[in-house]
Scaffold this motif. Sequence first.
Motif, PDB file in Angstrom:
ATOM      1  N   LEU A 212       0.840  -1.196   0.000  1.00  0.00           N
ATOM      2  CA  LEU A 212       0.000   0.000   0.000  1.00  0.00           C
ATOM      3  C   LEU A 212       0.877   1.247   0.000  1.00  0.00           C
ATOM      4  N   PHE A 213       0.563   2.172  -0.931  1.00  0.00           N
ATOM      5  CA  PHE A 213       1.314   3.409  -1.068  1.00  0.00           C
ATOM      6  C   PHE A 213       0.340   4.582  -1.042  1.00  0.00           C
ATOM      7  N   SER A 214       0.860   5.755  -0.723  1.00  0.00           N
ATOM      8  CA  SER A 214       0.063   6.961  -0.920  1.00  0.00           C
ATOM      9  C   SER A 214      -0.050   7.224  -2.417  1.00  0.00           C
ATOM     10  N   ARG A 215      -0.902   8.155  -2.791  1.00  0.00           N
ATOM     11  CA  ARG A 215      -1.068   8.458  -4.219  1.00  0.00           C
ATOM     12  C   ARG A 215       0.241   8.956  -4.826  1.00  0.00           C
ATOM     13  N   GLN A 216       1.090   9.589  -4.004  1.00  0.00           N
ATOM     14  CA  GLN A 216       2.353  10.121  -4.504  1.00  0.00           C
ATOM     15  C   GLN A 216       3.472   9.087  -4.505  1.00  0.00           C
ATOM     16  N   GLY A 217       3.203   7.864  -3.980  1.00  0.00           N
ATOM     17  CA  GLY A 217       4.207   6.812  -4.025  1.00  0.00           C
ATOM     18  C   GLY A 217       4.925   6.567  -2.718  1.00  0.00           C
ATOM     19  N   ASN A 218       4.490   7.192  -1.618  1.00  0.00           N
ATOM     20  CA  ASN A 218       5.103   6.924  -0.320  1.00  0.00           C
ATOM     21  C   ASN A 218       4.576   5.608   0.236  1.00  0.00           C
ATOM     22  N   PHE A 219       5.475   4.754   0.664  1.00  0.00           N
ATOM     23  CA  PHE A 219       5.096   3.432   1.162  1.00  0.00           C
ATOM     24  C   PHE A 219       4.392   3.560   2.509  1.00  0.00           C
ATOM     25  N   ARG A 220       3.222   2.931   2.634  1.00  0.00           N
ATOM     26  CA  ARG A 220       2.453   2.960   3.874  1.00  0.00           C
ATOM     27  C   ARG A 220       2.563   1.659   4.659  1.00  0.00           C
ATOM     28  N   GLY A 221       2.627   0.565   3.961  1.00  0.00           N
ATOM     29  CA  GLY A 221       2.691  -0.726   4.622  1.00  0.00           C
ATOM     30  C   GLY A 221       2.338  -1.821   3.633  1.00  0.00           C
ATOM     31  N   ALA A 222       2.271  -3.039   4.118  1.00  0.00           N
ATOM     32  CA  ALA A 222       2.005  -4.166   3.231  1.00  0.00           C
ATOM     33  C   ALA A 222       1.213  -5.225   3.975  1.00  0.00           C
ATOM     34  N   VAL A 223       0.419  -5.947   3.209  1.00  0.00           N
ATOM     35  CA  VAL A 223      -0.266  -7.137   3.712  1.00  0.00           C
ATOM     36  C   VAL A 223       0.412  -8.318   3.035  1.00  0.00           C
ATOM     37  N   VAL A 224       1.062  -9.149   3.831  1.00  0.00           N
ATOM     38  CA  VAL A 224       1.886 -10.207   3.254  1.00  0.00           C
ATOM     39  C   VAL A 224       1.406 -11.559   3.739  1.00  0.00           C
ATOM     40  N   PRO A 225       1.651 -12.617   2.942  1.00  0.00           N
ATOM     41  CA  PRO A 225       1.303 -13.967   3.388  1.00  0.00           C
ATOM     42  C   PRO A 225       2.095 -14.338   4.635  1.00  0.00           C
ATOM     43  N   PRO A 226       1.683 -15.391   5.319  1.00  0.00           N
ATOM     44  CA  PRO A 226       2.426 -15.809   6.518  1.00  0.00           C
ATOM     45  C   PRO A 226       3.902 -16.034   6.212  1.00  0.00           C
ATOM     46  N   ALA A 227       4.752 -15.703   7.192  1.00  0.00           N
ATOM     47  CA  ALA A 227       6.191 -15.862   7.013  1.00  0.00           C
ATOM     48  C   ALA A 227       6.532 -17.324   6.761  1.00  0.00           C
ATOM     49  N   GLY A 228       7.698 -17.537   6.104  1.00  0.00           N
ATOM     50  CA  GLY A 228       8.134 -18.893   5.820  1.00  0.00           C
ATOM     51  C   GLY A 228       8.279 -19.721   7.079  1.00  0.00           C
ATOM     52  N   LYS A 229       8.105 -21.019   6.943  1.00  0.00           N
ATOM     53  CA  LYS A 229       8.129 -21.915   8.097  1.00  0.00           C
ATOM     54  C   LYS A 229       9.529 -22.432   8.423  1.00  0.00           C
ATOM     55  N   ASN A 230      10.525 -21.995   7.622  1.00  0.00           N
ATOM     56  CA  ASN A 230      11.874 -22.502   7.810  1.00  0.00           C
ATOM     57  C   ASN A 230      12.568 -21.740   8.933  1.00  0.00           C
ATOM     58  N   VAL A 231      12.305 -22.146  10.172  1.00  0.00           N
ATOM     59  CA  VAL A 231      12.884 -21.461  11.326  1.00  0.00           C
ATOM     60  C   VAL A 231      14.395 -21.616  11.339  1.00  0.00           C
ATOM     61  N   LEU A 232      14.916 -22.788  10.945  1.00  0.00           N
ATOM     62  CA  LEU A 232      16.359 -23.010  10.947  1.00  0.00           C
ATOM     63  C   LEU A 232      17.074 -22.032  10.023  1.00  0.00           C
ATOM     64  N   LEU A 233      16.447 -21.689   8.897  1.00  0.00           N
ATOM     65  CA  LEU A 233      17.054 -20.725   7.989  1.00  0.00           C
ATOM     66  C   LEU A 233      17.197 -19.366   8.661  1.00  0.00           C
ATOM     67  N   ARG A 234      16.156 -18.949   9.374  1.00  0.00           N
ATOM     68  CA  ARG A 234      16.245 -17.650  10.053  1.00  0.00           C
ATOM     69  C   ARG A 234      17.254 -17.698  11.193  1.00  0.00           C
ATOM     70  N   ILE A 235      17.408 -18.860  11.819  1.00  0.00           N
ATOM     71  CA  ILE A 235      18.451 -18.980  12.845  1.00  0.00           C
ATOM     72  C   ILE A 235      19.831 -18.768  12.215  1.00  0.00           C
ATOM     73  N   HIS A 236      20.069 -19.341  11.029  1.00  0.00           N
ATOM     74  CA  HIS A 236      21.337 -19.108  10.322  1.00  0.00           C
ATOM     75  C   HIS A 236      21.523 -17.613  10.045  1.00  0.00           C
TER      76      HIS A 236
END
Length: 677
Positions: free
Chosen positions: A406-430
């Motif tokens: 989601l952006f403002s009309r001028q292109g400023n980023f407001r935020g995002a709605v994203v799918p659930p984070a990946g389930k690979n916890v070990l990868l994030r630990i690395h």
Amino acid sequence: MESPFTFDELLSAWERVQENEGCAGADGVSVAQFARNFPARLRAALSLIERDAYLPFPLLRIVIEKRAGAAATRTLLVPSVRDRVLQTAAARQLSRSFEEEFLDCSYAYRPGRGVDRAIARIRELRDQGFTCLLEADIESFFDEVSHDRLLHDLGCHGVPPPLYPLLRQWIRAETWDGRQIARLTRGIPQGSPVSPILANFALSSLDLALEKSGCRLIRYSDDFLVLARTRPEAEQALAITTEALRALDLSLKSEKTRITDFAAGFHFLGVWFHDDDIWTPWKASRAMGRLVAMAHPLPAHARRRYELGEPRPTAMAEAFRRGWQDAPRPPEPEPAERSADMAFLYLTQQGARLRKSGDRLLVENDEEIVLDTPYHKLDHVLVFGNVQVTTQALGELLEKGVPVSLFSRQGNFRGAVVPPAGKNVLLRIHQFQAFADAGRALAIAREIVAVKIENGAAVLARLGARTGGPAPDFAAEAARARTASTVAELDGIEGAAARRYFDAAMAHNRSEFVWNGRNRHPPTDGLNALLSLAYTLLTHEASALLEGLGLDPCLGFLHQVDYGRPSLALDLVESFRQPVADRFVLQLVNRRVIGPEDVSKRQAGAGVFLKPPALIRFFECYEKWVLNRPPGQPSFRDRLHHAAEALLVALREGADYAPYRFDHEAEEECSTWSVTI
């Protein structure tokens, strides 16, 4: 099998059937008789479904006059009271699923709609200048609907598995005319509670084709008007209608199809329209058509099969049945408007609405469908300003792993709605371990800055090769970056190299834009605004990529961790800034695609922004740029994907990270490659 209904749902459906009354079906059981022991009858119906033994009674054939005294007749095919209860419950489930997806142009058999709403809409369109119209009727619509096509479309739509077999039985129903039982081979039986919603579903592709034409459709079941501003538009609507119906194995009724206007007058839905007048005949004078013929109930011995249900099939028969059900259905035909390269959807038209329809997304603006695309073709949806996204569309996108930014009309980023984070916890630990290891984190940051500096030098060499000018040497800065002892020192080296780079790069600016140095937060001139927007698009694409791979886009190595900052995404795009964003912006302004007249000052505060038409041109050109593939090479979007995967492998396996390198000599070999922007 699992029942699609609960007892409470059937109880509510029974109350509705009881209110409507109606005659008995082929089993001879009237509404009053059913009411005497309705709880036991409802539980028996549920048991038959759960045992996979349910068989609908044949539909009772009834013939009535279309109008009092008329020779023309209408055939009704009426289910038994038990089956009417089940179909009413099914129709309610389908309505919840389909209602959001049906277009506003259909008025029959839908909650909160009807004849009065349709007439009011015709009056509104007439006042808006839609004075020419196509008046049409479909030839024997309810008798000619293709069962195979209807069931295929219902299957592709994703009807819940427990409900689909019941729909198949009701669509391919048996009929009883008093003498013999026969099976329907085509058509939707008039008289069944589930038929109205199936009729609207069967004609949804016609609704879509006509709405996309720019005309205005008013459809009430199989009767409809297409309103246009001119006769040629109405003639075009006739051609579109004919083609859309041909695809459904249907045709127009010639004697009820014509092009006319309000000045000549016409009847529709029992109302006479003439110029500015609308006349409604006195309803009390309308006599109902009389009953012509009605089949008597089935004999008692014939009713038992449907009351008790079919015996459970043998194991072999069950295997054949499951094999038939699980067989792949024919692929859905690909409409011509689909684009194989369409991965990112930019929504910039203020007041537009994104909604789901089946397996497709529709963008509507000012009551017109401006885009129709399958959602499985999308990688990302970017919404700018006042654009509405329905919850059904948002849910479907998230379920398919498509983030929405989601952006403002001028292109400023407001935020995002994203799918659930990946389930690979070990990868994030690395990833966390690499961040916590100061030596390894610094090594990754050094290589990011060094390659960025070298890519900047390669871009300048590429630009200089075109103009014949010398290219500055950045080898010393890159070497110092690889030996820096802290991230703060790296920042200083990168900042000094960036100032030298921009001074040299903007010497190739041949546009009317004036360059006074890099500025941001917010940008105060057109060139900086274009650069910031391109960097923003790259960063949020990288952020979605990293999150989809299972990494944390906020935990970076060069860019310091800060609240809400996608630091790892910023690290990833550093090597893409000059070859992708900077070169794109220079081409954009040098080719006069966007000029100073396309930039406006903000109404309050500092900064500038692109006007809406220029913003649309920017996105169109940006997509061409990042998707274009030089001969034998991947696109920039492919390279960003590869870089994200390389970062993942480096973090997971403890290997060195090699950022994307821009090979200006390979670009030179592809000198015939150009992007039309």
